[in-house]
Design a protein around this motif. Structure first.
Motif, PDB file in Angstrom:
ATOM      1  N   ALA A 131      83.185  -3.983  14.271  1.00  0.00           N
ATOM      2  CA  ALA A 131      82.501  -2.685  14.209  1.00  0.00           C
ATOM      3  C   ALA A 131      81.313  -2.742  13.244  1.00  0.00           C
ATOM      4  N   ASP A 132      81.520  -3.428  12.097  1.00  0.00           N
ATOM      5  CA  ASP A 132      80.436  -3.550  11.120  1.00  0.00           C
ATOM      6  C   ASP A 132      79.302  -4.414  11.671  1.00  0.00           C
ATOM      7  N   ALA A 133      79.685  -5.469  12.382  1.00  0.00           N
ATOM      8  CA  ALA A 133      78.663  -6.355  12.946  1.00  0.00           C
ATOM      9  C   ALA A 133      77.828  -5.587  13.962  1.00  0.00           C
ATOM     10  N   ARG A 134      78.507  -4.779  14.802  1.00  0.00           N
ATOM     11  CA  ARG A 134      77.765  -4.009  15.814  1.00  0.00           C
ATOM     12  C   ARG A 134      76.828  -3.014  15.154  1.00  0.00           C
ATOM     13  N   GLN A 135      77.345  -2.339  14.115  1.00  0.00           N
ATOM     14  CA  GLN A 135      76.538  -1.359  13.389  1.00  0.00           C
ATOM     15  C   GLN A 135      75.298  -2.032  12.780  1.00  0.00           C
ATOM     16  N   ALA A 136      75.528  -3.176  12.120  1.00  0.00           N
ATOM     17  CA  ALA A 136      74.412  -3.884  11.479  1.00  0.00           C
ATOM     18  C   ALA A 136      73.406  -4.357  12.529  1.00  0.00           C
ATOM     19  N   ALA A 137      73.912  -4.892  13.646  1.00  0.00           N
ATOM     20  CA  ALA A 137      73.009  -5.406  14.681  1.00  0.00           C
ATOM     21  C   ALA A 137      72.176  -4.282  15.284  1.00  0.00           C
ATOM     22  N   GLU A 138      72.814  -3.112  15.502  1.00  0.00           N
ATOM     23  CA  GLU A 138      72.081  -1.958  16.047  1.00  0.00           C
ATOM     24  C   GLU A 138      70.977  -1.524  15.085  1.00  0.00           C
ATOM     25  N   ASN A 139      71.307  -1.506  13.789  1.00  0.00           N
ATOM     26  CA  ASN A 139      70.314  -1.113  12.793  1.00  0.00           C
ATOM     27  C   ASN A 139      69.157  -2.101  12.735  1.00  0.00           C
ATOM     28  N   ILE A 140      69.483  -3.380  12.716  1.00  0.00           N
ATOM     29  CA  ILE A 140      68.442  -4.410  12.650  1.00  0.00           C
ATOM     30  C   ILE A 140      67.563  -4.338  13.892  1.00  0.00           C
ATOM     31  N   ALA A 141      68.196  -4.176  15.066  1.00  0.00           N
ATOM     32  CA  ALA A 141      67.429  -4.126  16.316  1.00  0.00           C
ATOM     33  C   ALA A 141      66.474  -2.936  16.308  1.00  0.00           C
ATOM     34  N   GLY A 142      66.978  -1.763  15.906  1.00  0.00           N
ATOM     35  CA  GLY A 142      66.162  -0.562  15.968  1.00  0.00           C
ATOM     36  C   GLY A 142      65.097  -0.495  14.895  1.00  0.00           C
ATOM     37  N   ASN A 143      65.356  -1.115  13.730  1.00  0.00           N
ATOM     38  CA  ASN A 143      64.426  -0.989  12.604  1.00  0.00           C
ATOM     39  C   ASN A 143      63.491  -2.172  12.438  1.00  0.00           C
ATOM     40  N   VAL A 144      63.898  -3.350  12.896  1.00  0.00           N
ATOM     41  CA  VAL A 144      63.102  -4.546  12.618  1.00  0.00           C
ATOM     42  C   VAL A 144      62.650  -5.244  13.895  1.00  0.00           C
ATOM     43  N   LEU A 145      63.585  -5.468  14.814  1.00  0.00           N
ATOM     44  CA  LEU A 145      63.278  -6.341  15.951  1.00  0.00           C
ATOM     45  C   LEU A 145      62.506  -5.634  17.054  1.00  0.00           C
ATOM     46  N   ALA A 146      62.761  -4.341  17.242  1.00  0.00           N
ATOM     47  CA  ALA A 146      62.092  -3.620  18.331  1.00  0.00           C
ATOM     48  C   ALA A 146      61.199  -2.526  17.765  1.00  0.00           C
TER      49      ALA A 146
ATOM     50  N   VAL B 222      64.850  -9.374   6.992  1.00  0.00           N
ATOM     51  CA  VAL B 222      66.025  -8.541   7.206  1.00  0.00           C
ATOM     52  C   VAL B 222      66.883  -8.513   5.941  1.00  0.00           C
ATOM     53  N   GLU B 223      66.968  -9.651   5.257  1.00  0.00           N
ATOM     54  CA  GLU B 223      67.720  -9.695   3.998  1.00  0.00           C
ATOM     55  C   GLU B 223      67.046  -8.849   2.925  1.00  0.00           C
ATOM     56  N   LEU B 224      65.717  -8.914   2.871  1.00  0.00           N
ATOM     57  CA  LEU B 224      64.985  -8.097   1.893  1.00  0.00           C
ATOM     58  C   LEU B 224      65.226  -6.616   2.136  1.00  0.00           C
ATOM     59  N   LEU B 225      65.430  -6.235   3.388  1.00  0.00           N
ATOM     60  CA  LEU B 225      65.683  -4.838   3.729  1.00  0.00           C
ATOM     61  C   LEU B 225      67.119  -4.428   3.442  1.00  0.00           C
ATOM     62  N   GLY B 226      67.930  -5.355   2.948  1.00  0.00           N
ATOM     63  CA  GLY B 226      69.267  -4.996   2.510  1.00  0.00           C
ATOM     64  C   GLY B 226      70.387  -5.332   3.475  1.00  0.00           C
ATOM     65  N   PHE B 227      70.073  -5.955   4.590  1.00  0.00           N
ATOM     66  CA  PHE B 227      71.136  -6.346   5.509  1.00  0.00           C
ATOM     67  C   PHE B 227      71.726  -7.673   5.030  1.00  0.00           C
TER      68      PHE B 227
END
Lengths: 81, 81
Positions: free
Chosen positions: A53-68, B25-30
């Protein structure tokens, strides 16, 4: 625990890179292609002990804020163990 | 008939772009991220009347000859209807 993130341009957005590849592919003799679009693909490997659940949450955040770029791109997250 | 093509760097190949994203991504706290690698993703739309076997064959050829550099990259083709 691994996450796969797929980033694609939203349907209405022009894709000049995809158009260029489409054109090259046609010049090479591949026919029957109606459309070709390019996207991005990321594989994120998380620490093994992180709960899914944490991995999914983190991946969703990274995708929405950084990757896309949510203005012009859609993203999809898939968790594989 | 649609083909999805995933292109990834082979395991031994350095991925500076992925490393840079990992660092940001690490700098952003993930935290809890062991590795992040970037690949490419393509969606090829074929003419609707093309049989699935031909679409798969064409997509494999396009992936191996145009979309991926087989020296440093692996690719995977998936057909969806």
């Amino acid at each position: 625990m691994k996450a796969k993130v797929y980033v694609t341009l939203k349907p209405g957005v022009l894709d000049p890179q995809g158009k260029a590849i489409h054109h090259s592919v046609e010049l090479l003799g591949f026919e029957n292609i109606r459309d070709l679009r390019q996207g991005k693909y990321f594989e994120i490997a998380f620490d093994a002990e992180l709960p899914e659940a944490d991995a999914r949450q983190a991946a969703e955040n990274i995708a929405g804020n950084v990757l896309a770029n949510p203005v012009i791109e859609d993203y999809r997250v898939e968790i594989v163990s």
